[in-house]
Design an enzyme around this catalytic site. Structure first.
Site, PDB file in Angstrom:
ATOM      1  N   ASP A  81      11.531  -0.251 -16.705  1.00  0.00           N
ATOM      2  CA  ASP A  81      11.318  -0.223 -15.179  1.00  0.00           C
ATOM      3  C   ASP A  81      10.004   0.818 -14.994  1.00  0.00           C
ATOM      4  O   ASP A  81      10.267   1.831 -15.436  1.00  0.00           O
ATOM      5  CB  ASP A  81      12.435  -0.163 -14.465  1.00  0.00           C
ATOM      6  CG  ASP A  81      12.454   0.057 -12.760  1.00  0.00           C
ATOM      7  OD1 ASP A  81      11.470  -1.052 -12.596  1.00  0.00           O
ATOM      8  OD2 ASP A  81      13.104   0.593 -12.188  1.00  0.00           O
ATOM      9  N   GLU A 133       2.514  -4.907 -11.223  1.00  0.00           N
ATOM     10  CA  GLU A 133       2.625  -4.690 -10.017  1.00  0.00           C
ATOM     11  C   GLU A 133       1.580  -5.027  -9.276  1.00  0.00           C
ATOM     12  O   GLU A 133       0.553  -4.175  -9.589  1.00  0.00           O
ATOM     13  CB  GLU A 133       3.682  -3.533  -9.835  1.00  0.00           C
ATOM     14  CG  GLU A 133       3.634  -3.253  -8.353  1.00  0.00           C
ATOM     15  CD  GLU A 133       4.549  -1.751  -8.130  1.00  0.00           C
ATOM     16  OE1 GLU A 133       5.528  -1.189  -9.010  1.00  0.00           O
ATOM     17  OE2 GLU A 133       4.216  -0.892  -6.998  1.00  0.00           O
TER      18      GLU A 133
HETATM   19 ZN   LIG Z   1      10.842  -0.145  -8.444  1.00  0.00          ZN
END
Ligand SMILES: [Zn+2]
Length: 279
Positions: A81, A133
């Site tokens: 992550d 992202e």
């Molecule tokens: Zn996150």
């Protein structure tokens, strides 16, 4: 069984549901999340975040998750992550992770594209999946925080430009979602989510899933969110369980109470993500 994020997100796309990515911070949490996933017969992503890595547990949690995932009847992904560097991506892949996220949002847009491409090359070489992202996720989690000077909402033109250059397996987007627990109701930009979903075939990821009300989760799933991250709520549930039994002073009484809370919470989230209701 151990699998990749690409596999489980294809399943979610077919069913129009979302797969939970729960952060794992110790072995008991891994056990609890797998138990919940098995009882619900649903795929799950075990995410190792930056706090666990800072605590020296990247390879340890990876190994622990792998041993348990291989024995599990449900599809399990082991995921990095908010990967902060190619070095971290390499470490995760070397430790047997089947999926990595590269968080290039602190970099200029072109460099985010570049590092995402490099991550993809490293991951593809070992058959692992990649999440990138765009936009910023608000709040603070594991020292991942938002720079107030940068626009935080994802822009459709950036998604188009990004997808043209790199084909990742999942794209995390900032639509007003935040890490940690929300103060009041989250202010999610569903219009923007819908626009991004219309122009992108890449499965979309919602970070900061802790504390987003059920109806908003359902709406996000209906607009193309296929992976939802839950970290803070899992840790809180574990601590709540331990605290409940602290008077017992007994290791296993406390440990089992912590696990019971995590199992209950993970099952509730899985049911919400797969059925769109909390029953
Ligand atoms: Zn996150």
């Amino acid at each position: 069984m151990l699998t990749t994020m690409k596999e489980v997100l294809a399943f979610a796309e077919e069913k129009k549901t979302a797969i939970p990515a729960f952060n794992i911070d110790n072995m008991e949490i891994v056990q609890s999340i797998l138990k919940a996933a098995e009882e619900e017969n649903y795929p799950v992503i075990l995410a190792v975040g930056q706090a666990a890595i800072k605590d020296g547990k990247l390879a340890l949690l990876g190994a622990c998750a792998r041993v348990m995932a291989e024995k599990s009847p449900v599809p399990v992904v082991i995921h990095l992550d908010h990967g902060q560097s190619l070095e971290q991506v390499r470490l995760a892949l070397d430790s047997g992770f089947t999926s990595v996220m590269i968080d290039g949002t602190k970099l200029p847009f072109e460099e985010n594209i570049k590092i995402s491409k490099e991550t993809l090359e490293l991951a593809n070489a070992v058959g692992a999946s990649v999440e990138a992202e765009l936009g910023c996720i608000l709040g603070v989690e594991d020292d991942i925080s938002h720079d107030d000077n940068k626009p935080f909402l994802v822009r459709t033109e950036d998604v188009l430009a990004f997808n043209k250059e790199v084909t990742v397996d999942a794209l995390a987007i900032g639509i007003g979602n935040a890490h940690g627990i929300y103060k009041g109701l989250p202010n999610l930009d569903f219009q923007r989510l819908s626009e991004v979903n219309d122009i992108s075939n890449v499965p979309l990821v919602l970070h900061g899933g802790s504390g987003i009300p059920a109806d908003m989760i359902q709406k996000a799933i209906s607009l193309g969110i296929r992976k939802i991250n839950v970290a803070t709520e899992i840790r809180m549930a574990y601590v709540k369980g331990l605290t409940k039994e602290v008077e017992s002073g007994d290791f296993y009484t406390m440990s089992n109470a912590g696990k019971a809370e995590v199992i209950a919470l993970a099952k509730e989230k899985i049911r919400l993500f797969k059925n769109g209701n909390v029953q």
